[in-house]
Write a protein that holds these residues in place. Structure first.
Motif, mmCIF file in Angstrom:
data_model
loop_
_atom_site.group_PDB
_atom_site.id
_atom_site.type_symbol
_atom_site.label_atom_id
_atom_site.label_comp_id
_atom_site.label_asym_id
_atom_site.label_seq_id
_atom_site.Cartn_x
_atom_site.Cartn_y
_atom_site.Cartn_z
ATOM 1 N N TYR A 104 9.963 -66.742 22.220
ATOM 2 C CA TYR A 104 10.369 -65.337 22.264
ATOM 3 C C TYR A 104 9.212 -64.430 21.865
ATOM 4 C CZ TYR A 104 13.364 -61.227 21.744
ATOM 5 O OH TYR A 104 13.933 -59.984 21.877
ATOM 6 N N GLY A 105 8.541 -64.794 20.771
ATOM 7 C CA GLY A 105 7.493 -63.929 20.238
ATOM 8 C C GLY A 105 6.296 -63.769 21.158
ATOM 9 N N LEU A 106 5.909 -64.833 21.849
ATOM 10 C CA LEU A 106 4.742 -64.760 22.728
ATOM 11 C C LEU A 106 4.946 -63.747 23.847
ATOM 12 C CD1 LEU A 106 3.690 -68.518 23.041
ATOM 13 C CD2 LEU A 106 2.359 -66.666 22.010
ATOM 14 N N LEU A 107 6.088 -63.843 24.523
ATOM 15 C CA LEU A 107 6.329 -62.905 25.620
ATOM 16 C C LEU A 107 6.633 -61.506 25.108
ATOM 17 C CD1 LEU A 107 8.271 -64.903 28.357
ATOM 18 C CD2 LEU A 107 5.835 -64.492 28.096
ATOM 19 N N TRP A 108 7.196 -61.412 23.907
ATOM 20 C CA TRP A 108 7.401 -60.093 23.305
ATOM 21 C C TRP A 108 6.060 -59.400 23.095
ATOM 22 C CZ3 TRP A 108 5.960 -57.543 18.851
ATOM 23 C CH2 TRP A 108 6.720 -56.420 18.493
ATOM 24 N N LEU A 109 5.068 -60.146 22.612
ATOM 25 C CA LEU A 109 3.739 -59.576 22.409
ATOM 26 C C LEU A 109 3.085 -59.192 23.734
ATOM 27 C CD1 LEU A 109 2.368 -61.963 19.628
ATOM 28 C CD2 LEU A 109 2.995 -59.550 19.366
ATOM 29 N N VAL A 110 3.220 -60.072 24.741
ATOM 30 C CA VAL A 110 2.657 -59.775 26.059
ATOM 31 C C VAL A 110 3.295 -58.522 26.637
ATOM 32 C CG1 VAL A 110 2.480 -60.600 28.438
ATOM 33 C CG2 VAL A 110 2.040 -62.175 26.536
ATOM 34 N N TYR A 111 4.609 -58.428 26.508
ATOM 35 C CA TYR A 111 5.350 -57.272 27.037
ATOM 36 C C TYR A 111 4.844 -55.971 26.420
ATOM 37 C CZ TYR A 111 9.325 -54.013 27.321
ATOM 38 O OH TYR A 111 10.123 -52.912 27.504
ATOM 39 N N HIS A 112 4.774 -55.924 25.093
ATOM 40 C CA HIS A 112 4.378 -54.680 24.435
ATOM 41 C C HIS A 112 2.883 -54.403 24.607
ATOM 42 C CE1 HIS A 112 8.144 -53.487 22.563
ATOM 43 N NE2 HIS A 112 8.380 -54.766 22.324
ATOM 44 N N GLY A 113 2.066 -55.447 24.657
ATOM 45 C CA GLY A 113 0.652 -55.228 24.930
ATOM 46 C C GLY A 113 0.436 -54.653 26.315
ATOM 47 N N PHE A 114 1.128 -55.191 27.312
ATOM 48 C CA PHE A 114 1.010 -54.700 28.681
ATOM 49 C C PHE A 114 1.507 -53.258 28.785
ATOM 50 C CE2 PHE A 114 2.573 -54.156 33.038
ATOM 51 C CZ PHE A 114 1.491 -54.599 33.778
ATOM 52 N N ARG A 115 2.590 -52.952 28.072
ATOM 53 C CA ARG A 115 3.127 -51.594 28.137
ATOM 54 C C ARG A 115 2.185 -50.584 27.476
ATOM 55 N NH1 ARG A 115 8.845 -49.880 25.472
ATOM 56 N NH2 ARG A 115 7.564 -50.126 23.584
ATOM 57 N N LEU A 116 1.534 -51.000 26.381
ATOM 58 C CA LEU A 116 0.591 -50.100 25.730
ATOM 59 C C LEU A 116 -0.619 -49.818 26.609
ATOM 60 C CD1 LEU A 116 0.600 -51.438 22.051
ATOM 61 C CD2 LEU A 116 1.433 -49.213 22.851
ATOM 62 N N ILE A 117 -1.078 -50.850 27.344
ATOM 63 C CA ILE A 117 -2.273 -50.709 28.168
ATOM 64 C C ILE A 117 -1.989 -49.956 29.460
ATOM 65 C CG2 ILE A 117 -3.994 -51.983 29.497
ATOM 66 C CD1 ILE A 117 -3.798 -54.190 27.371
ATOM 67 N N THR A 118 -0.872 -50.268 30.106
ATOM 68 C CA THR A 118 -0.591 -49.720 31.441
ATOM 69 C C THR A 118 0.494 -48.656 31.461
ATOM 70 O OG1 THR A 118 1.106 -51.382 31.956
ATOM 71 C CG2 THR A 118 -1.195 -51.971 32.406
ATOM 72 N N GLY A 119 1.303 -48.593 30.416
ATOM 73 C CA GLY A 119 2.430 -47.663 30.426
ATOM 74 C C GLY A 119 3.604 -48.165 31.234
ATOM 75 N N TYR A 123 13.531 -58.449 28.728
ATOM 76 C CA TYR A 123 13.861 -59.214 27.532
ATOM 77 C C TYR A 123 14.521 -60.546 27.879
ATOM 78 C CZ TYR A 123 12.595 -55.633 24.123
ATOM 79 O OH TYR A 123 11.885 -54.766 23.323
ATOM 80 N N GLY A 124 15.114 -60.637 29.039
ATOM 81 C CA GLY A 124 15.687 -61.908 29.460
ATOM 82 C C GLY A 124 14.635 -62.998 29.586
ATOM 83 N N ASP A 125 13.428 -62.621 29.977
ATOM 84 C CA ASP A 125 12.338 -63.595 30.071
ATOM 85 C C ASP A 125 11.980 -64.144 28.692
ATOM 86 O OD1 ASP A 125 11.962 -63.275 32.902
ATOM 87 O OD2 ASP A 125 10.945 -61.385 32.494
ATOM 88 N N PHE A 126 12.008 -63.253 27.661
ATOM 89 C CA PHE A 126 11.721 -63.714 26.299
ATOM 90 C C PHE A 126 12.727 -64.786 25.891
ATOM 91 C CE2 PHE A 126 10.700 -58.976 25.186
ATOM 92 C CZ PHE A 126 9.792 -58.919 26.226
ATOM 93 N N LYS A 127 14.001 -64.504 26.170
ATOM 94 C CA LYS A 127 15.072 -65.420 25.755
ATOM 95 C C LYS A 127 15.005 -66.730 26.526
ATOM 96 C CE LYS A 127 17.880 -61.343 24.852
ATOM 97 N NZ LYS A 127 19.014 -60.523 25.339
#
Length: 294
Positions: free
Chosen positions: A192-207, A213-217
């Protein structure tokens, strides 16, 4: 299991194949109805939030609708599907892929899911033998199959499947079936944590949001079943195949560059590969230095 192991292997594989085909037929129902059930539940919750009177289900056109009710019907003419018309694969071939009442073509995906249900079950039995591990792995395989097609249809990965399977994975590993319990717990958290970090990192960089969240689960569920050691394999396989698929679809004109591509099917496929051959893949990558996964 000892009693089953004494039976003729051909009989066992035949029974497992038949059960897989029947399971595939039921998975078709799950794939079609579960998203609709979720949508109806969301509408009901919205009415509650708006302080509207939900009234009787019949007043809103929402008759009883679940995985068992109502009876399956042809979407084109409403013809009820009889028992003899619902035999996995056989009925499709006998009806020549068309509704008996109106002649409308039956989507090829229905027999495909039935066939995959049987093939996956037999493949797992060949890999794990007649063991409780095989029985558990077959349940996981069928669940991944359902999640794959639901995500392709709706871009959703229902909690009704991922969360119960996450807990089931931890229970299966109480005796270290696929991973030690400690590795399974760490796998669920790390997945869960790995994809959560990827998700928020990608959103910060690209908007933009790169996944849901289903992918995290889903990755947490896979980590709970197989331990944290397989997570790099799953992420690498799913990312490479997903990227190549997306590029190929853009090249052939089947998808626009800005059109989102569901990531769940690639995670599910990579997870199943890791379940079957994860240790071999790790051994090949690390030159035989990888610790046993299960």
């Amino acid at each position: 299991m000892e009693a089953l192991q004494s039976l003729d292997p051909a009989v066992i594989f035949g029974v497992v194949l038949a059960l897989g085909l029947v399971a595939g037929s039921f998975l078709n129902v799950v794939i079609h109805r579960l998203p609709l059930m979720m949508e109806r539940e969301w509408r009901h919750q919205c009415r509650d939030v708006d302080d509207a009177d939900p009234g009787d289900a019949h007043d809103t056109g929402e008759d009883t609708f679940n995985l068992m009710v109502p009876r399956s019907r042809c979407p084109a003419c409403g013809h009820p599907i009889g028992a003899l018309e619902n035999i996995p694969l056989v009925s499709y071939l006998f009806l020549r892929g068309r509704c008996r009442a109106c002649g409308t073509a039956i989507p090829l995906r229905y027999p495909l899911v039935e066939l995959l249900g049987g093939v996956l079950a037999v493949a797992v039995l060949l890999q794990f033998g007649i063991t409780w591990a095989a029985a558990a792995a077959i349940v996981l395989s069928w669940s991944l199959l359902a999640l794959t097609f639901i995500d392709l249809d709706t871009m959703l990965l229902p909690d009704q499947i991922t969360l119960p399977l996450l807990w089931l994975g931890l229970l299966v590993n109480l005796d270290g079936t696929f991973a030690t319990l400690g590795d399974a717990v760490v796998g669920a958290v790390a997945g869960y944590g790995l994809l959560w970090l990827v998700y928020h990192g990608f959103r910060l960089i690209t908007g933009k949001e790169g996944m849901g969240y289903g992918d995290f689960k889903l990755l947490a569920m896979l980590g709970a079943w197989m331990g944290w050691q397989v997570l790099p394999v799953i992420i690498l396989l799913s990312s490479v195949v997903g990227a190549l698929t997306g590029i190929a679809l853009i090249v052939v004109g089947r998808r626009q560059r800005s059109q989102p591509l569901p990531f769940g099917p690639f995670l599910a496929a990579a997870g199943w590969i890791a379940l079957m051959w994860g240790e071999d893949i790790m051994d090949a990558y690390l030159g035989g230095a990888a610790p046993p996964l299960y």
